[in-house]
Design an enzyme around this catalytic site. Structure first.
Site, PDB file in Angstrom:
ATOM      1  N   HIS A   1     138.003 -33.492 -97.044  1.00 12.96           N
ATOM      2  CA  HIS A   1     137.577 -32.487 -96.060  1.00 12.96           C
ATOM      3  C   HIS A   1     138.560 -31.304 -96.059  1.00 12.96           C
ATOM      4  CE1 HIS A   1     136.000 -31.184 -92.023  1.00 12.96           C
ATOM      5  NE2 HIS A   1     137.212 -30.672 -91.964  1.00 12.96           N
ATOM      6  N   GLU A   2     139.846 -31.608 -96.024  1.00 14.05           N
ATOM      7  CA  GLU A   2     140.857 -30.541 -95.979  1.00 14.05           C
ATOM      8  C   GLU A   2     140.892 -29.757 -97.289  1.00 14.05           C
ATOM      9  OE1 GLU A   2     142.411 -29.522 -93.240  1.00 14.05           O
ATOM     10  OE2 GLU A   2     141.146 -31.006 -92.292  1.00 14.05           O
TER      11      GLU A   2
ATOM     12  N   HIS B   1     138.125 -27.223 -97.325  1.00 18.04           N
ATOM     13  CA  HIS B   1     138.444 -25.976 -96.608  1.00 18.04           C
ATOM     14  C   HIS B   1     139.164 -25.007 -97.558  1.00 18.04           C
ATOM     15  CE1 HIS B   1     137.216 -26.638 -92.512  1.00 18.04           C
ATOM     16  NE2 HIS B   1     137.998 -27.689 -92.302  1.00 18.04           N
TER      17      HIS B   1
ATOM     18  N   GLU C   1     133.241 -26.356 -90.647  1.00 18.19           N
ATOM     19  CA  GLU C   1     133.408 -27.806 -90.538  1.00 18.19           C
ATOM     20  C   GLU C   1     132.329 -28.546 -91.310  1.00 18.19           C
ATOM     21  OE1 GLU C   1     136.014 -29.831 -88.992  1.00 18.19           O
ATOM     22  OE2 GLU C   1     136.558 -27.917 -89.813  1.00 18.19           O
TER      23      GLU C   1
END
Ligand SMILES: [Zn+2]
Length: 292
Positions: A141-142, A145, A208
């Protein structure tokens, strides 16, 4: 005069603003045009400086775990499997100067700064009793980003606002003969203030959602069970709302998020199955992350 100045300012802003798509869509189909006012090089440079500063401070305070620490080894073993998958979304990520570190802190936090600077806090791993599959989901997820350059997008947006505000202040100064000039400094807070502002704001739902989907695919391709994304966010939700932990104030857990992830699990499951088969017939992946 005022109108002329304002339209000149807007024209400059529009000319500087680029419409880009930072990644390809992948199996999960993350496609969206992004408005960028700052270049990747500018943002990556700021992030690298900020990360180096964080590492230095953590080291001075004895909070930076050494390369030999079992948690560092565990987290880097996961990043070594995830990072090679990033080329599916953007081939240039293979040349990024990835760094992966762990800081001793009770906070529930983890991040990946622009250009691939990853940090995990021991708090999030220990307090949530994360499995490797769940750590891979957070890391995916990070990393997502960073691949989608959400930081650059948000900084561009804040920068645009600051410039517009500064322009407004200049107009005010002309109109009032300099009566409110002291306020100009507030508007022109500089690029470093921009990093702080950007990282204290909650991520937008759009960002997100993109990070969830791309992260899920990265983890699946690296051979991590996609169902862990669901259990991870359930664990987060059990920690209570956005009031306390750092990670949750910028990454609110919600039923919508969990439902969206759950719906995408079948899409990436074949990638996970294929990666598992591949892992049993090939040698372990090459070490890609450099020790700091
Ligand atoms: Zn996020």
């Amino acid at each position: 005069m005022k109108r002329l100045l304002l339209s000149a300012l807007l024209a400059t802003l529009l000319a500087a603003c680029q419409q880009v798509n930072t990644t390809s869509g992948g199996a999960v189909g993350a496609n969206r045009k992004q408005s960028m006012l700052l270049s990747s090089a500018q943002v990556d440079q700021m992030a690298a400086a900020s990360y180096a500063d964080t590492i230095k401070k953590a080291n001075q305070q004895g909070k930076l775990l050494p390369d030999t620490d079992p948690t560092v080894r565990r987290v880097r073993a996961i990043s070594d499997r995830l990072i090679p998958q990033t080329v599916v979304f953007r081939p240039d990520a293979a040349q990024w100067k990835w760094e992966v570190n762990v800081e001793k802190s009770p906070e529930l936090n983890a991040y990946c700064m622009p250009g691939g600077k990853i940090m995990f806090y021991t708090g999030i791993i220990e307090r949530l009793k994360l499995t490797d599959d769940e750590i891979a989901q957070i890391m995916g997820h990070e990393i997502a980003h960073a691949l989608r350059e959400h930081g650059r997008e948000r900084m561009s947006s804040e920068y645009g606002k600051a410039i517009a505000m500064q322009g407004g202040m200049q107009l005010l100064s002309i109109a009032t003969g300099g009566k409110y000039d002291a306020y100009q400094d507030l508007a022109g807070g500089g690029l470093n203030a921009l990093v702080d502002v950007t990282y204290s704001l909650p991520n937008s739902r759009t960002h997100e959602s993109e990070a969830d989907l791309i992260g899920l695919e990265l983890a699946a391709r690296a051979g991590y069970n996609p169902n862990a994304a669901v259990s991870l966010w359930q664990k987060m939700a059990a920690q209570g709302g956005g009031s306390g932990p750092e990670f949750m104030s910028t990454h609110p857990s919600s039923n919508t998020r969990i439902a969206e992830l759950q719906a995408k699990v079948p899409v990436v499951m074949p990638l996970y199955e294929a990666a598992k088969v591949k892992a049993t017939v090939s040698t372990p992946p090459k070490k890609t992350t450099k020790a700091k």
